[in-house]
Design an enzyme around this catalytic site. Sequence first.
Site, PDB file in Angstrom:
ATOM      1  N   HIS A   1     -10.150  -5.848  10.013  1.00 41.49           N
ATOM      2  CA  HIS A   1     -10.749  -5.605   8.702  1.00 41.49           C
ATOM      3  C   HIS A   1     -12.113  -4.930   8.778  1.00 41.49           C
ATOM      4  O   HIS A   1     -12.804  -4.816   7.767  1.00 41.49           O
ATOM      5  CB  HIS A   1     -10.923  -6.919   7.944  1.00 41.49           C
ATOM      6  CG  HIS A   1      -9.637  -7.509   7.456  1.00 41.49           C
ATOM      7  ND1 HIS A   1      -8.682  -7.976   8.304  1.00 41.49           N
ATOM      8  CD2 HIS A   1      -9.145  -7.689   6.206  1.00 41.49           C
ATOM      9  CE1 HIS A   1      -7.663  -8.430   7.607  1.00 41.49           C
ATOM     10  NE2 HIS A   1      -7.904  -8.269   6.340  1.00 41.49           N
TER      11      HIS A   1
ATOM     12  N   GLU B   1       0.813  -1.219   0.000  1.00 42.12           N
ATOM     13  CA  GLU B   1       0.000   0.000   0.000  1.00 42.12           C
ATOM     14  C   GLU B   1       0.841   1.259   0.000  1.00 42.12           C
ATOM     15  O   GLU B   1       0.473   2.267  -0.620  1.00 42.12           O
ATOM     16  CB  GLU B   1      -0.941  -0.011   1.210  1.00 42.12           C
ATOM     17  CG  GLU B   1      -2.155  -0.921   1.050  1.00 42.12           C
ATOM     18  CD  GLU B   1      -1.830  -2.394   1.169  1.00 42.12           C
ATOM     19  OE1 GLU B   1      -0.711  -2.721   1.637  1.00 42.12           O
ATOM     20  OE2 GLU B   1      -2.667  -3.236   0.805  1.00 42.12           O
TER      21      GLU B   1
END
Length: 325
Positions: free
Chosen positions: A129, A60
């Site tokens: 998550h 990322e």
Amino acid sequence: MPDLTLREAIRKGLQEALDNDPRVFIMGEDVGAYGGAYAVTKGFLRQYGPERIRDTPISESVIVGAGVGAAMGGMRPIVEIMTINFSLLAMDQIVNHAAKLRYMSGGQLMVPLLIRTVTGGGAGLAATHSQSLEGWYASVPGLKVVFPSTPADALGLLRTCLKDPNTIIYCEHALLYGVRGPVPDTYYEVPLGRAEVKRPGTDVTLISYGRGVHLCLQAATELARRGVQAEVIDLRSLRPLDLETPLASLRKTHRALIVEEAWPMAGIGPYLGLRLHQEAFDDLDAPIAHLCGADTPAPYARNLERLSLPDVPAILKTVAEAFGL
């Protein structure tokens, strides 16, 4: 006026951008051959080719860093971070570079980068998550953060974001992709920093964004059966944050409840509550209430996760306890 899902509205906006501006390209994990983790970019690789739909490694920081560089170089990159949880790996690129380069260069450098990412809980994806971190990014000077709750707003906000010369975090709730609603055929944009009254009312103001707006609308329907008219406000944009629309509503209803999935400390809800207390203290019949996610990591067990997030019964209970309605 056709009905589109929120996913289809975002797809339409992305396709418009790719069709109309050769500087636009999309980059992220699985955005190409796989079609995106939530199928938003399904078929884009075949339609636009690998130069404009770029699959990336699982990194990322590199994805956002490359987006920052491309934006500084005159491109209009759209970066997809699969979930906002993974954006933690790119925090330095987002907070220290994308958000600050314009300021630190005295306006000589611009970073027109759009970061699309999925946020929110309720899908049973557990502690790492299922987080709602949009408030963190909204606290950073130099970033803008939007959070559509309807297909029409998703398209209108996306169009506006892609004309803005700054870095914007575009949040998509994981449970809203299938939400369907009317989207105008004619071209329109939704301005940043302007909330919308989704349902008018006179007795209490319910303020939220994203999935919380739908919960508030359901709660307002139930309250109406009890003779209580709730006004529902969708913030749509967390930074810039519209204070005037909630204030105008609060001065009419004299009661307000802020609903969000984020944790209770140091988020948009507490900040908005403070500002409303400061600006409209004399108009209040009761302290502003705040209903949010539990102050705990998201549980994996579905029954426990449901208990940790706001829902319609919790909104009704809070309205009753805080305001006697």
